[in-house]
Enzyme design. Structure first.
Site, PDB file in Angstrom:
ATOM      1  N   ARG A 169       0.826  -1.208   0.000  1.00 55.72           N
ATOM      2  CA  ARG A 169       0.000   0.000   0.000  1.00 55.72           C
ATOM      3  C   ARG A 169       0.864   1.264   0.000  1.00 55.72           C
ATOM      4  NH1 ARG A 169      -5.084  -0.418   2.351  1.00 55.72           N
ATOM      5  NH2 ARG A 169      -4.862   1.513   3.485  1.00 55.72           N
ATOM      6  N   ARG A 173       9.407   6.235  -3.524  1.00 56.84           N
ATOM      7  CA  ARG A 173       9.721   7.118  -4.657  1.00 56.84           C
ATOM      8  C   ARG A 173      11.100   7.733  -4.526  1.00 56.84           C
ATOM      9  NH1 ARG A 173       4.840  10.222  -3.022  1.00 56.84           N
ATOM     10  NH2 ARG A 173       3.096   9.058  -3.922  1.00 56.84           N
ATOM     11  N   ARG A 246      -8.591  -6.487  13.683  1.00 57.32           N
ATOM     12  CA  ARG A 246      -7.942  -5.565  14.604  1.00 57.32           C
ATOM     13  C   ARG A 246      -8.980  -4.517  14.933  1.00 57.32           C
ATOM     14  NH1 ARG A 246      -4.780  -6.252  18.150  1.00 57.32           N
ATOM     15  NH2 ARG A 246      -3.159  -4.662  17.989  1.00 57.32           N
ATOM     16  N   ARG A 277      -1.008   6.394  15.709  1.00 60.40           N
ATOM     17  CA  ARG A 277      -0.983   7.720  15.095  1.00 60.40           C
ATOM     18  C   ARG A 277      -1.868   8.695  15.854  1.00 60.40           C
ATOM     19  NH1 ARG A 277      -3.595   5.542   9.396  1.00 60.40           N
ATOM     20  NH2 ARG A 277      -5.567   4.865  10.254  1.00 60.40           N
ATOM     21  N   GLU A 298      -4.986   7.147  18.142  1.00 58.42           N
ATOM     22  CA  GLU A 298      -5.524   5.876  17.655  1.00 58.42           C
ATOM     23  C   GLU A 298      -4.698   4.737  18.247  1.00 58.42           C
ATOM     24  OE1 GLU A 298      -6.664   6.493  13.483  1.00 58.42           O
ATOM     25  OE2 GLU A 298      -6.108   4.399  13.216  1.00 58.42           O
ATOM     26  N   TYR A 346      -9.009  -6.087   3.192  1.00 59.85           N
ATOM     27  CA  TYR A 346      -8.485  -4.798   3.632  1.00 59.85           C
ATOM     28  C   TYR A 346      -8.677  -3.797   2.486  1.00 59.85           C
ATOM     29  CZ  TYR A 346      -4.894  -1.731   5.818  1.00 59.85           C
ATOM     30  OH  TYR A 346      -4.206  -0.701   6.396  1.00 59.85           O
ATOM     31  N   ASP A 348      -9.762  -0.284   0.551  1.00 61.53           N
ATOM     32  CA  ASP A 348      -9.901   1.163   0.674  1.00 61.53           C
ATOM     33  C   ASP A 348     -11.299   1.532   0.178  1.00 61.53           C
ATOM     34  OD1 ASP A 348      -7.360   1.589   1.617  1.00 61.53           O
ATOM     35  OD2 ASP A 348      -6.496   1.878  -0.380  1.00 61.53           O
TER      36      ASP A 348
HETATM   37  N1  UDP Z   1       3.175   1.239   8.069  1.00 61.37           N
HETATM   38  C1  UDP Z   1       4.341   1.334   8.785  1.00 61.37           C
HETATM   39  N2  UDP Z   1       4.736   2.547   9.272  1.00 61.37           N
HETATM   40  C2  UDP Z   1       3.999   3.669   9.069  1.00 61.37           C
HETATM   41  C3  UDP Z   1       2.805   3.590   8.345  1.00 61.37           C
HETATM   42  C4  UDP Z   1       2.404   2.356   7.866  1.00 61.37           C
HETATM   43  O1  UDP Z   1       5.020   0.332   8.990  1.00 61.37           O
HETATM   44  O2  UDP Z   1       4.403   4.750   9.561  1.00 61.37           O
HETATM   45  C5  UDP Z   1       2.754  -0.083   7.567  1.00 61.37           C
HETATM   46  C6  UDP Z   1       1.970  -0.868   8.621  1.00 61.37           C
HETATM   47  O3  UDP Z   1       2.270  -2.253   8.482  1.00 61.37           O
HETATM   48  C7  UDP Z   1       0.540  -0.582   8.228  1.00 61.37           C
HETATM   49  C8  UDP Z   1       0.629  -0.516   6.714  1.00 61.37           C
HETATM   50  O4  UDP Z   1       1.912   0.064   6.454  1.00 61.37           O
HETATM   51  O5  UDP Z   1      -0.330  -1.583   8.673  1.00 61.37           O
HETATM   52  C9  UDP Z   1      -0.468   0.297   6.043  1.00 61.37           C
HETATM   53  O6  UDP Z   1      -0.544   1.546   6.666  1.00 61.37           O
HETATM   54  P1  UDP Z   1      -1.600   2.675   6.280  1.00 61.37           P
HETATM   55  O7  UDP Z   1      -1.356   3.837   7.185  1.00 61.37           O
HETATM   56  O8  UDP Z   1      -1.536   2.918   4.824  1.00 61.37           O
HETATM   57  O9  UDP Z   1      -2.982   1.960   6.580  1.00 61.37           O
HETATM   58  P2  UDP Z   1      -4.327   2.453   7.293  1.00 61.37           P
HETATM   59  O10 UDP Z   1      -4.141   2.114   8.733  1.00 61.37           O
HETATM   60  O11 UDP Z   1      -4.467   3.920   7.048  1.00 61.37           O
HETATM   61  O12 UDP Z   1      -5.398   1.613   6.637  1.00 61.37           O
END
Ligand code: UDP
Length: 365
Positions: A169, A173, A246, A277, A298, A346, A348
Site C-alpha cells: 500500500r 519514490r 484488529r 498515530r 488511535e 483490507y 480502501d
Molecule cells: N506502516 C508502517 N509505518 C507507518 C505507516 C504504515 O510500517 O508509519 C505499515 C503498517 O504495516 C501498516 C501498513 O503500512 O499496517 C499500512 O498503513 P496505512 O497507514 O496505509 O494503513 P491504514 O491504517 O491507514 O489503513
C-alpha cells in the site's frame, strides 16, 4: 415487498442501494447503529469535521468511481502527507527523497538508490511476507526505524506472519514528493462523509437502530434478496469459528488552540508509544478557521467478539477460515455478500465502491 433488503448503511450498502434504486429497484437499508455511513461517519464538533471511526481519505484512479462519488459530494484538495516520529525525530511519508535525506543525509536520487541497494534484501522469489516485502523494497534502516515496531503495534503480530500486500500500500519514490497516494483523484468531501452518504441514500428507505440478527425472520421475508455487508462469520453463526479483526480505541481531546501538531496525520513508530498515530481532524479541511482543535489518538486494541471491527487480518489462519465461509456463501444464491467485513478484505473506500459496482452488475438485475 422490497427487491433488496440491504444490511449496513456503510459504503458497500449505500453504493449498492443507489445503483439498485437508479435501476428502478425498491430497497430497504437497515443499520444497527444510530447513524448512516458506517466507519466513514463524520460529524461536526466545534467547527471541525471529525472522522469518528478514524481518518478516511478518498483516492482513486478510476474515472467511473470518481464521477460516481462526485454526484454526491464536492471534494476538497486535501493531500495526505503524514509524518512519522521515531525517537523524537520526524520522517516524511511515504518513503521518498525527503525520508532518505532525513535517514541518510543524501540529496540525490542515485545516492538514495545506492543506500537502498547496499542494504535491501535480495530474493530470487516473490517476498513471502510483510517483513521480506519491506526489506526488499527499502532495506534495513527504514524497516527498523519506521516499519517494524509500527507494524507490530498495529497488528500485534510478527511482520513475518503478515501478508506482503499490506506494505505494498505504501509507495516508494526517488522524488521529493510527500503525497501518500499515487492516485490521480484525491480529496475529502467538503461537507463531510455523512453529508455525502445522505445524498447517496436520498429517496431510499432507511431504518436505523435495527439489529438484523434480532429480526432476521421478519426482515428476510420483506425482500426478494438480501445484501449483507456485516461480518460473514456472524452471518453463518460462527459455525466454522470466529474470524479475527484488529480493533481500535480512540482517545480524543479538544484543545483550546488553533493548531496542535501542524499536520492531519502523525505516526508514532516507537514500540513504547501505545498509539500508532495522532489525528488532528481540522487539517483534513484546508482553510478551516476553527479556534479550537479536535485531536484523536488511535490505539490498536485486542479483538473481542463484540468490538468494532476495523481491519481484517490477512494471515494464513484467518485467510483459510474465510475461504470456508466464502464457499458457504457461494451456496446462498439469494444473499449478496459485500464490503470490508463480508468479503474480509483490507479494502480502501474506492475498492468497496468498485466491488459494489461489479457485484451489482453481475447479480443486481
Ligand atoms: N506502516 C508502517 N509505518 C507507518 C505507516 C504504515 O510500517 O508509519 C505499515 C503498517 O504495516 C501498516 C501498513 O503500512 O499496517 C499500512 O498503513 P496505512 O497507514 O496505509 O494503513 P491504514 O491504517 O491507514 O489503513
Amino acid at each position: 415487498m422490497y427487491d433488496f433488503l440491504i444490511i449496513g448503511a456503510g459504503l458497500f450498502g449505500a453504493t449498492f442501494a443507489r445503483l439498485a434504486t437508479d435501476a428502478g429497484k425498491k430497497c430497504l437499508v437497515i443499520d444497527k447503529r444510530e447513524h448512516i455511513a458506517g466507519n466513514c461517519f463524520s460529524r461536526d464538533i466545534k467547527g471541525v469535521d471529525v472522522h469518528v471511526y478514524g481518518p478516511h481519505i478518498f483516492h482513486c484512479n478510476d474515472d467511473r468511481i470518481w464521477s460516481f462519488v462526485n454526484r454526491f459530494a464536492t471534494f476538497n484538495n486535501f493531500r495526505n502527507s503524514p509524518i512519522a516520529i521515531h525517537q523524537g525525530k520526524a520522517y516524511s511519508l511515504p518513503f521518498n527523497m525527503y525520508t532518505f535525506n532525513q535517514m541518510w543525509g543524501v540529496t540525490k536520487p542515485e545516492e538514495a538508490l545506492e543506500k537502498i541497494e547496499s542494504q535491501r534484501l535480495v530474493l530470487d522469489r516473490e517476498p513471502a511476507n510483510l517483513e521480506e516485502q519491506a526489506l526488499s523494497l527499502v532495506g534495513y534502516d527504514i524497516y527498523n526505524t519506521l516499519i517494524k515496531d509500527y507494524t507490530k503495534k498495529q497488528w500485534k503480530k510478527n511482520p513475518k506472519e503478515l501478508p506482503a500486500s499490506i506494505i505494498k500500500r505504501l509507495p516508494v519514490r526517488l522524488t521529493w514528493d510527500n503525497n501518500y497516494f499515487n492516485d490521480k483523484y484525491q480529496g475529502i468531501p467538503e461537507k463531510g462523509y455523512t453529508a455525502m452518504f445522505e445524498e447517496m441514500l436520498k429517496g431510499i428507505e432507511i431504518r436505523l437502530n435495527v439489529d438484523f440478527f434480532k429480526n432476521k425472520e421478519e426482515l428476510t421475508t420483506m425482500a426478494e434478496r438480501v445484501v449483507f455487508t456485516g461480518k460473514i462469520d456472524e452471518y453463518f453463526d460462527y459455525q466454522y469459528g470466529e474470524l479475527e479483526y484488529r480493533t481500535l480505541e480512540f482517545q480524543s481531546e479538544i484543545y483550546d488552540v488553533e493548531n496542535v501538531q501542524g499536520n492531519a496525520v502523525v505516526n508514532y513508530s516507537d514500540a513504547d508509544v501505545p498509539w500508532t498515530r495522532i489525528i488532528e481532524h481540522k487539517h483534513f479541511q484546508p482553510g478551516n478557521k476553527a479556534k479550537k482543535s479536535y485531536v484523536t489518538k488511535e490505539i490498536p486494541a485486542e479483538w473481542k467478539k463484540d468490538s468494532t471491527p476495523y481491519y481484517p487480518i490477512g494471515d494464513e489462519k484467518n485467510t483459510d477460515l474465510f475461504r470456508k465461509y466464502k464457499h458457504l456463501a457461494e451456496s446462498h444464491d439469494d444473499v449478496i455478500f459485500g464490503g470490508r467485513l463480508a468479503e474480509y478484505k483490507y479494502y480502501d473506500m474506492h475498492q468497496i465502491i468498485g466491488s459494489a459496482m461489479s457485484i451489482f452488475n453481475k447479480k443486481g438485475i
